[in-house]
Design an enzyme around this catalytic site. Structure first.
Site, PDB file in Angstrom:
ATOM      1  CG  ASN A   1      -1.134 -16.315 -52.032  1.00 25.90           C
ATOM      2  OD1 ASN A   1      -0.561 -16.393 -53.099  1.00 25.90           O
ATOM      3  ND2 ASN A   1      -2.089 -15.433 -51.813  1.00 25.90           N
TER       4      ASN A   1
ATOM      5  CD  GLU B   1      10.794 -23.777 -43.945  1.00 24.27           C
ATOM      6  OE1 GLU B   1      10.962 -24.654 -43.067  1.00 24.27           O
ATOM      7  OE2 GLU B   1      10.020 -22.819 -43.802  1.00 24.27           O
TER       8      GLU B   1
ATOM      9  CG  ASP C   1       6.768 -15.875 -42.311  1.00 25.33           C
ATOM     10  OD1 ASP C   1       6.771 -15.345 -43.436  1.00 25.33           O
ATOM     11  OD2 ASP C   1       5.989 -16.788 -41.998  1.00 25.33           O
TER      12      ASP C   1
HETATM   13  C1  GLC Z   1       7.112 -19.931 -43.799  1.00 23.46           C
HETATM   14  C2  GLC Z   1       7.713 -18.908 -44.728  1.00 23.46           C
HETATM   15  C3  GLC Z   1       6.682 -18.464 -45.738  1.00 23.46           C
HETATM   16  C4  GLC Z   1       6.112 -19.667 -46.441  1.00 23.46           C
HETATM   17  C5  GLC Z   1       5.567 -20.692 -45.430  1.00 23.46           C
HETATM   18  C6  GLC Z   1       5.150 -21.986 -46.067  1.00 23.46           C
HETATM   19  O1  GLC Z   1       6.118 -19.383 -43.016  1.00 23.46           O
HETATM   20  O2  GLC Z   1       8.218 -17.816 -44.021  1.00 23.46           O
HETATM   21  O3  GLC Z   1       7.248 -17.584 -46.666  1.00 23.46           O
HETATM   22  O4  GLC Z   1       5.127 -19.316 -47.322  1.00 23.46           O
HETATM   23  O5  GLC Z   1       6.571 -20.990 -44.515  1.00 23.46           O
HETATM   24  O6  GLC Z   1       6.205 -22.531 -46.782  1.00 23.46           O
END
Ligand code: GLC
Length: 437
Positions: free
Chosen positions: A36, A403, A171
């Site tokens: 999202n 990332e 997360d």
């Molecule tokens: C991880 C991150 C989250 C993000 C996802 C995809 O789960 O914590 O914020 O949307 O990766 O990039």
């Protein structure tokens, strides 16, 4: 790398991660579906060189909307065996409100769609075509905003709760440790996939995954009914980042509705909701002693008193007064901003729970930096804003489009200090936006 080369590489990454069905994955292997809030940031990047793809990104996300306005966190448009937990675990079909066209998760993520739509409008050369696009899609985004006030605000405070750490976007933040300590989740049998792509030491533990899955099991038991989740989820938090982004998106929607004209009722509704949100945000989520906004644990009825990059995100939504912003920025510079550190670590570098390499427990993330950069500019802290921008570009230049990144400058001097997934879409997309400003 020269900026021109960086831009070329960033565009290449987005195009490589773009999928036939019209959406873009965050990165190969680790995140093989549509996420999202990633999509919102990705659309901003595409808007600079391929507006049709930017629009598609937004469309494919909105098309997953449920009948109550909810837009889920992962959209499983395609099959993939590189990710767990997938559609068969999440079972969005359990909810009678879910979208029958596409399987999704039953949770959401920070609502950046309004912010993205407004930024797309600013970038668009063909404003007329963009206004047409806005007219066609803005109501869906408005309905998503309203969803939070109608279904995620049991105390009627204008503050939305999240019921899972994966809804926060941050997360694996150490803030959640306090909640895991109160939970007695069963030890589950499952086969993770993330640790096959990324060094396990940078990812959450097995025990943390037990909790993550356990909360989903509880939500599934109640067929993803929000009222039941509010009653029974062991995780129920008012998150400052989540609510700041919601408020920023509301403000963007107000400006866009005013621009296209003829939506007075919706504008009034958004204005009154947003005012209430800001009032309660300031009275409930600010900790004077820490000089920062914090998360509020609705289950336990108390603030989780930690400073993280989320603490500063209210700047983006212009939530603090000038005076409070000064305090907040003082905290940021004192804890996160000395000359040995890149701005902005995701968690308090002076705290014992800080971990410079682990997912949301310390590293720098480009999407948070992007929000903070714009937030600081709104309060005329141009100097610090420019530093964030410069350092965001620098860590990508040095390490590649990762990332997340080590916040310690000395580490970055000596070794590769980009972690997690590589060729990561939002790092590429937001770099394009920063460089094109
Ligand atoms: C991880 C991150 C989250 C993000 C996802 C995809 O789960 O914590 O914020 O949307 O990766 O990039």
């Amino acid at each position: 790398m020269k900026h021109q080369q960086l831009l070329t590489k960033a565009k290449e990454i987005l195009l490589n991660n773009f999928q036939e069905k019209g959406f873009t994955i965050p990165c190969k292997g680790l995140y093989p579906f549509q996420w999202n809030w990633d999509s919102g940031f990705i659309a901003i990047g595409f808007a600079h060189f391929d507006m049709e793809k930017a629009k598609k990104e937004i469309k494919t996300l909105i098309d997953s909307q449920w009948s109550n306005g909810f837009i889920p966190h992962i959209i499983f448009h395609n099959k993939s065996d590189t990710y767990f937990p997938g559609p068969n675990f999440h079972r969005s079909d359990l909810s009678k409100l879910s979208n029958t066209n596409v399987p999704t998760t039953g949770m959401t993520q920070p609502h950046v769609l309004g912010i993205a739509l407004e930024r797309m409008y600013e970038i668009a050369e063909n404003k007329e075509a963009m206004i047409r696009f806005i007219k066609e899609n803005i109501d869906a985004i408005y309905n998503f905003s309203l969803y939070f006030y109608n279904h995620r605000d049991p105390l009627d405070e204008g503050l939305a709760y999240i019921y899972h750490n994966w809804e926060s976007g941050t997360d694996n933040s150490p803030i959640w440790d306090d909640i895991w300590d109160t939970m007695d989740s069963p030890s589950l049998e499952f086969k993770r996939k993330d640790t096959g792509h990324v060094d396990a030491s940078q990812r959450p533990s097995k025990r943390e995954y037990d909790h993550y899955l356990h909360i989903i099991e509880i939500a599934k038991k109640h067929n993803y009914d929000d009222a039941k989740i509010a009653e029974f989820s062991p995780f129920l938090v008012q998150d400052p980042l989540f609510n700041s982004v919601l408020i920023s998106s509301n403000k963007a929607l107000i400006r866009l509705y005013e621009l296209i004209g003829g939506y007075e009722e919706k504008v009034e509704k958004l204005k009154s909701l947003t005012q209430k949100s800001i009032r309660n945000f300031n009275s409930k989520l600010f900790d004077e002693k820490l000089g920062a906004y914090c998360h509020y644990d609705l289950r336990k009825g108390k603030l989780l008193r930690y400073v993280s990059s989320s603490s500063f995100s209210p700047l983006h939504a212009e939530i603090p007064t000038k005076e409070r912003a000064e305090k907040l920025i003082y905290t940021m510079m004192k804890k996160f901003g000395n000359e040995h550190q890149y701005l902005c670590a995701s968690f308090d570098p002076t705290h014992e729970r800080f971990n410079p390499k682990k997912y949301w427990r310390g590293p720098v993330w480009i999407n948070l930096n992007w929000l903070l950069y714009h937030g600081l500019k709104k309060y005329d802290y141009t100097h610090i804003a420019e530093r964030i921008k410069k350092e965001s570009i620098e860590i990508i230049e040095k390490n590649g489009f990762y990332e997340y990144f080590d916040a310690r400058k000395e580490i970055s001097e000596k070794q590769a200090a980009g972690y997690g997934g590589n060729n990561f879409s939002w790092s590429a997309a937001l770099l394009i936006d920063l460089l094109n400003e």
